[in-house]
Write a protein that holds these residues in place. Sequence first.
Motif, mmCIF file in Angstrom:
data_model
loop_
_atom_site.group_PDB
_atom_site.id
_atom_site.type_symbol
_atom_site.label_atom_id
_atom_site.label_comp_id
_atom_site.label_asym_id
_atom_site.label_seq_id
_atom_site.Cartn_x
_atom_site.Cartn_y
_atom_site.Cartn_z
ATOM 1 N N ASP A 1 0.801 -1.228 0.000
ATOM 2 C CA ASP A 1 0.000 0.000 0.000
ATOM 3 C C ASP A 1 0.833 1.276 0.000
ATOM 4 O O ASP A 1 0.467 2.251 -0.662
ATOM 5 N N LEU A 2 1.927 1.299 0.748
ATOM 6 C CA LEU A 2 2.668 2.543 0.967
ATOM 7 C C LEU A 2 4.133 2.411 0.581
ATOM 8 O O LEU A 2 4.695 1.315 0.620
ATOM 9 N N ARG A 3 4.737 3.526 0.229
ATOM 10 C CA ARG A 3 6.171 3.611 -0.061
ATOM 11 C C ARG A 3 6.761 4.761 0.742
ATOM 12 O O ARG A 3 6.285 5.898 0.654
ATOM 13 N N ALA A 4 7.776 4.477 1.544
ATOM 14 C CA ALA A 4 8.423 5.520 2.343
ATOM 15 C C ALA A 4 9.080 6.541 1.432
ATOM 16 O O ALA A 4 9.686 6.192 0.418
ATOM 17 N N VAL A 5 8.986 7.814 1.817
ATOM 18 C CA VAL A 5 9.519 8.886 0.973
ATOM 19 C C VAL A 5 10.482 9.798 1.734
ATOM 20 O O VAL A 5 11.405 10.359 1.132
ATOM 21 N N ALA A 6 10.298 9.956 3.051
ATOM 22 C CA ALA A 6 11.179 10.829 3.835
ATOM 23 C C ALA A 6 11.167 10.383 5.292
ATOM 24 O O ALA A 6 10.112 10.055 5.837
ATOM 25 N N THR A 7 12.356 10.379 5.898
ATOM 26 C CA THR A 7 12.506 10.018 7.307
ATOM 27 C C THR A 7 12.651 11.294 8.126
ATOM 28 O O THR A 7 13.567 12.082 7.882
#
Length: 270
Positions: A75-81
């Motif tokens: 469902d989701l993709r990490a983009v920024a920490t």
Amino acid sequence: MGHLIASLPQYDLPFLQADTDAWWQGIARHLRDQGLPDVPDHLTRIEDNERNWRNPNLLVTQTCGYPLMTELQQDLRAVATPVFNCEGCAGGTYSSAVIVHAHSDYQDLTDLRGHRVAINNWNSHSGMNALRHSIAPLAEGKAFFSQVLVSGGHVLSIQAVAAGRADVAAIDSVTWALMRRYHPEASKILRILTWTAPAPSLPYAVRIEADEHTFQKVQTALIAAGADPDLAAVRDRLQLKGFIPCDTPDYQTMLDFRSQAEALGYPVLA
């Protein structure tokens, strides 16, 4: 496709909702500066965060790194920490404060054997996965705690330990810092026994279907918002310093914690 939505539920505590709204307004301005269309004016708040995380109209959100790598990986993709400014955080990492009552005699984790633990939920890194990783070397492949109380949230876990309904809980370092800063009553009668090992902070994310063009623009906008001097005051109120660009594989640490616990014969916090 319907109207795009955005959600930032992870640190959206009731006493911080106005600040979270102001933070979103700043992010939205930077998203529009990147030329993204239909950026939501307001956050969508619902009780069931997973419904937002699975919503095909989601533009950007913040989630926990453990479900990102497990039930939300389609469902989701990490983009920024995010980089936070509080005890237990360093760079783009955070730990959990393992808290006990201030008047308890516990000296280290081994003293907690046979006692009661509160967790916020079973799919939390900070409340469950990180603690399981810390307890696994001590558990000898057996149940370690006498009871696992599922509180439903970090603040509720804090309250459970303060009230004596649980003996210990692992609290995400940012939530702990925010509670100590804005609502210190409960935290004054608690103390930190130890900290869990560090892991990447709770990621901001986009839908897995987002094209690379959108991914890059959201990432650029978040990093710009994290450095925008006009947003410095609201970032300070949220303990936030800025962002590091990332992608989902950067959250492998969460699965490593799980596999290390499993290798020690402790697959379930118990």
